[in-house]
Scaffold this motif. Structure first.
Motif, PDB file in Angstrom:
ATOM      1  N   LEU A   1       0.734  -1.273   0.027  1.00  0.00           N
ATOM      2  CA  LEU A   1       0.061  -0.130  -0.076  1.00  0.00           C
ATOM      3  C   LEU A   1       0.815   1.098  -0.054  1.00  0.00           C
ATOM      4  O   LEU A   1       0.284   2.402  -0.351  1.00  0.00           O
ATOM      5  CB  LEU A   1      -1.068  -0.262   1.243  1.00  0.00           C
ATOM      6  CG  LEU A   1      -1.763  -1.128   1.480  1.00  0.00           C
ATOM      7  CD1 LEU A   1      -2.846  -1.105   2.485  1.00  0.00           C
ATOM      8  CD2 LEU A   1      -2.767  -1.529  -0.147  1.00  0.00           C
ATOM      9  N   VAL A   2       1.977   1.235   0.424  1.00  0.00           N
ATOM     10  CA  VAL A   2       3.118   2.607   0.460  1.00  0.00           C
ATOM     11  C   VAL A   2       4.083   2.488  -0.508  1.00  0.00           C
ATOM     12  O   VAL A   2       4.280   3.208  -1.133  1.00  0.00           O
ATOM     13  CB  VAL A   2       3.270   2.694   1.876  1.00  0.00           C
ATOM     14  CG1 VAL A   2       4.270   3.992   2.004  1.00  0.00           C
ATOM     15  CG2 VAL A   2       2.098   2.674   2.900  1.00  0.00           C
TER      16      VAL A   2
ATOM     17  N   ARG B   1       4.479   3.727  -4.969  1.00  0.00           N
ATOM     18  CA  ARG B   1       5.630   4.962  -5.105  1.00  0.00           C
ATOM     19  C   ARG B   1       6.722   4.628  -5.753  1.00  0.00           C
ATOM     20  O   ARG B   1       7.408   5.711  -6.157  1.00  0.00           O
ATOM     21  CB  ARG B   1       5.957   5.685  -3.743  1.00  0.00           C
ATOM     22  CG  ARG B   1       4.665   6.070  -2.821  1.00  0.00           C
ATOM     23  CD  ARG B   1       5.098   6.596  -1.421  1.00  0.00           C
ATOM     24  NE  ARG B   1       3.810   7.011  -0.603  1.00  0.00           N
ATOM     25  CZ  ARG B   1       3.975   7.782   0.365  1.00  0.00           C
ATOM     26  NH1 ARG B   1       4.950   7.784   0.929  1.00  0.00           N
ATOM     27  NH2 ARG B   1       2.876   7.951   0.997  1.00  0.00           N
ATOM     28  N   LEU B   2       6.960   3.445  -5.963  1.00  0.00           N
ATOM     29  CA  LEU B   2       8.327   3.467  -6.907  1.00  0.00           C
ATOM     30  C   LEU B   2       7.923   3.672  -8.363  1.00  0.00           C
ATOM     31  O   LEU B   2       6.787   3.358  -8.898  1.00  0.00           O
ATOM     32  CB  LEU B   2       8.638   1.894  -6.770  1.00  0.00           C
ATOM     33  CG  LEU B   2       9.082   1.602  -5.255  1.00  0.00           C
ATOM     34  CD1 LEU B   2       9.619  -0.014  -5.233  1.00  0.00           C
ATOM     35  CD2 LEU B   2      10.372   2.464  -4.701  1.00  0.00           C
ATOM     36  N   ASP B   3       9.079   3.909  -9.122  1.00  0.00           N
ATOM     37  CA  ASP B   3       9.170   3.960 -10.624  1.00  0.00           C
ATOM     38  C   ASP B   3       9.320   2.800 -11.016  1.00  0.00           C
ATOM     39  O   ASP B   3      10.415   2.258 -11.068  1.00  0.00           O
ATOM     40  CB  ASP B   3       9.878   5.167 -11.017  1.00  0.00           C
ATOM     41  CG  ASP B   3      10.189   5.377 -12.505  1.00  0.00           C
ATOM     42  OD1 ASP B   3       9.329   4.551 -13.121  1.00  0.00           O
ATOM     43  OD2 ASP B   3      11.116   5.833 -13.250  1.00  0.00           O
ATOM     44  N   THR B   4       8.547   2.241 -11.614  1.00  0.00           N
ATOM     45  CA  THR B   4       8.449   0.671 -12.192  1.00  0.00           C
ATOM     46  C   THR B   4       8.238   0.749 -13.632  1.00  0.00           C
ATOM     47  O   THR B   4       7.728  -0.286 -14.235  1.00  0.00           O
ATOM     48  CB  THR B   4       7.639  -0.096 -11.079  1.00  0.00           C
ATOM     49  OG1 THR B   4       6.103   0.183 -11.585  1.00  0.00           O
ATOM     50  CG2 THR B   4       7.877  -0.224  -9.825  1.00  0.00           C
TER      51      THR B   4
ATOM     52  N   GLY C   1       7.139  -6.875 -20.457  1.00  0.00           N
ATOM     53  CA  GLY C   1       6.289  -6.154 -20.888  1.00  0.00           C
ATOM     54  C   GLY C   1       4.920  -6.125 -20.393  1.00  0.00           C
ATOM     55  O   GLY C   1       3.914  -5.764 -20.634  1.00  0.00           O
ATOM     56  N   ILE C   2       5.155  -6.000 -18.770  1.00  0.00           N
ATOM     57  CA  ILE C   2       4.179  -5.756 -17.784  1.00  0.00           C
ATOM     58  C   ILE C   2       3.931  -4.689 -17.118  1.00  0.00           C
ATOM     59  O   ILE C   2       4.689  -3.782 -17.413  1.00  0.00           O
ATOM     60  CB  ILE C   2       4.248  -7.305 -16.718  1.00  0.00           C
ATOM     61  CG1 ILE C   2       5.499  -7.180 -16.043  1.00  0.00           C
ATOM     62  CG2 ILE C   2       4.064  -8.539 -17.609  1.00  0.00           C
ATOM     63  CD1 ILE C   2       5.784  -8.141 -15.056  1.00  0.00           C
ATOM     64  N   SER C   3       3.106  -4.777 -16.109  1.00  0.00           N
ATOM     65  CA  SER C   3       3.062  -3.420 -14.993  1.00  0.00           C
ATOM     66  C   SER C   3       3.365  -3.912 -13.661  1.00  0.00           C
ATOM     67  O   SER C   3       2.990  -5.271 -13.370  1.00  0.00           O
ATOM     68  CB  SER C   3       1.845  -2.644 -15.513  1.00  0.00           C
ATOM     69  OG  SER C   3       0.645  -3.719 -14.823  1.00  0.00           O
ATOM     70  N   ILE C   4       3.451  -2.799 -12.799  1.00  0.00           N
ATOM     71  CA  ILE C   4       3.710  -3.265 -11.479  1.00  0.00           C
ATOM     72  C   ILE C   4       2.370  -4.029 -10.809  1.00  0.00           C
ATOM     73  O   ILE C   4       2.549  -4.816 -10.012  1.00  0.00           O
ATOM     74  CB  ILE C   4       3.906  -1.994 -10.662  1.00  0.00           C
ATOM     75  CG1 ILE C   4       4.292  -2.560  -9.033  1.00  0.00           C
ATOM     76  CG2 ILE C   4       2.618  -1.237 -10.537  1.00  0.00           C
ATOM     77  CD1 ILE C   4       5.247  -3.239  -8.893  1.00  0.00           C
TER      78      ILE C   4
END
Length: 484
Positions: free
Chosen positions: A274-275, A279-282, A292-295
């Protein structure tokens, strides 16, 4: 013919797995039978479809199996599980024997300890409590099952159980999906289960039934019974053959030191999900080298992994002098993760081949056409597959591999929250998986020294009926108020 092949392969898988045959052999054989009936290329489906899907499951979830098994073994060998169980039994005493066993099991499994590790610790303590309170020994398996294999596995938000992790890559959720509904479901399972156990205890007292003559074998070697071991390895994340290996401490830690790693698992998991991760740049995950995915596809798994790693570090640091054979303990935990993860991956491979058959489109249309909406069809599909495979994790993954993308499309068009689908799918997989052939049931009865005849009906009530009531409540509330 294609549909007949699917049923023939599934029938062979169920029939022989009940008799202790290794799913590592049965799953590809059953998949080849399904492909043969459909006149599909056999070798291509074995090496490409079956192995490709199995390898995908390993790539996604082996780290969770590995760290979870190591953490559970460290908790056991350090004496932490015993300390927690003893603390609960001393605080509540024989007069609340049922509640003590249930809460002790819930505490350790919600913190990440494998239920098979918990079985070996809780059974001897349950025996002592039940004997002192003169409660029938036949109720021990149900009490242990309620605490270890129900609400802490599928309902409580944040639980690191593998079943709660499996939907995360499919739905882009975290372990805390639909927390309010999860808490309500957990309360229903616990409340109904405790009501049933108290009712059974009171009925036994009125009938003059006492503890009996059951003897718990604390050091039962599950590897000596290949049927128990094979069944257990498809229904959990810990190979029970490793439960007695490693070096066990002869000194137990204090209760705070014992509880600290469990607290770390929950808090770090929550903090990461949740925190930290949001907030990370992924953006780098979108690159081809990372798939080719997302967080959203990996964030939930990452959060649980970091939580388990942090807990392992804290556990070792706090119990350094109570781990006489650290390397052997870690080795035993690592080894304990291999057979379960490969067994479940094999079930997933079988499901992938079945889903690739042209006739499976009929099955897909039937499932999606079930009345009541997508939540009901999702619950039924996970229920049925978990029952047939005798594995909540295997049945859940097969269902989501075959239908997960379809349900996500339905969610996008109907506004259904994926978090709600996550919670329904997990609770659905944790109901009918507790049929008589389930590995956890077989192992628990063996450890407690009882049989299906004496103890299984009470397991059904606390493990299946209670979970079904919770599932219905979640579907009704979710359909009415949405996810919360």
């Amino acid at each position: 013919m294609g549909l007949a092949g699917i049923f023939a392969g599934l029938g062979l898988l169920i029939w022989l797995s009940y008799r202790g045959w290794s799913v590592l052999v049965l799953a590809p054989l059953a998949a080849l039978i399904a492909a043969l009936f459909a006149r599909e290329p056999l070798l291509a489906h074995w090496t490409q479809t079956f192995m490709g899907s199995a390898a995908g499951f390993l790539a996604s979830f082996f780290p969770l199996f590995l760290l979870g098994a190591i953490f559970g073994k460290l908790m056991d060998d350090s004496g932490s599980v015993q300390t927690i169980a003893r603390f609960m039994t001393e605080k509540l005493g024989p007069q609340r024997a049922m509640l003590a066993v249930v809460l002790a099991g819930a505490m350790v499994t919600y913190g990440g300890v494998s239920l098979f590790v918990a079985f070996f610790v809780l059974a001897p303590m349950a025996q002592a409590l039940f004997r002192a309170a003169n409660v029938p020994a036949r109720l021990m398996p149900a009490a242990i099952a309620l605490g270890t294999s129900t609400f802490t596995m599928s309902a409580l938000p944040g639980t690191p159980a593998i079943q709660n992790a499996i939907p995360m890559p499919f739905f882009g959720t975290t372990a805390f999906a639909a927390p309010g509904l999860g808490v309500i479901a957990a309360a229903i399972m616990l409340g109904f289960g405790m009501w049933w156990l108290r009712r059974a205890e009171n009925a036994a007292r009125k009938a003059g039934e006492g503890f009996g003559t059951v003897t718990v074998d604390k050091h039962m070697d599950a590897s000596a019974d290949p049927v128990v071991r094979e069944r257990a390895s498809t229904s959990g994340s810990f190979d029970p053959a490793e439960a007695t290996r490693g070096g066990h401490s002869d000194r137990e830690p204090g209760v705070f030191i014992a509880l600290l790693p469990l607290i770390v698992v929950v808090l770090v998991n929550l903090l990461m999900a949740l925190v930290v991760l949001p907030r990370l740049d992924t953006d780098y995950l979108a690159e081809p080298r990372f798939g080719g995915i997302s967080i959203a596809n990996v964030g939930g798994v990452w959060a649980v992994l970091v939580a388990l790693m942090a807990a392992i570090v804290v556990l070792i640091a706090c119990n350094w002098n109570r781990l006489p054979s650290l390397r052997e303990t870690i080795d035993a935990g690592a080894n304990a993760s291999v057979l379960p993860v490969v067994s479940v991956a094999s079930l997933v491979g079988f499901g992938a081949v079945v889903a690739a058959m042209p006739a499976f489109e009929m099955v897909r249309e039937w499932v999606l056409g079930i009345g009541g909406g997508p939540l009901v069809s999702l619950a039924l599909s996970t229920n049925i597959l978990a029952a047939l495979t005798g594995s909540a994790s295997g049945g859940l993954t097969i269902a989501l591999d075959a239908l997960g993308a379809t349900y996500m499309q339905l969610a996008a068009t109907t506004g259904l929250d994926p978090a709600l689908m996550h919670r329904v799918a997990v609770i659905g997989a944790g109901t009918l998986d507790s049929l008589p052939h389930n590995g956890a049931v077989v192992t628990l009865l063996a450890v407690c020294g009882t049989g299906h005849k004496e103890s299984y009906f009470d397991i059904v009530m606390v493990g299946i009926v209670g979970a079904l009531l919770a599932l219905v409540a979640v579907i009704v509330l979710g359909s009415t108020f949405g996810s919360f």
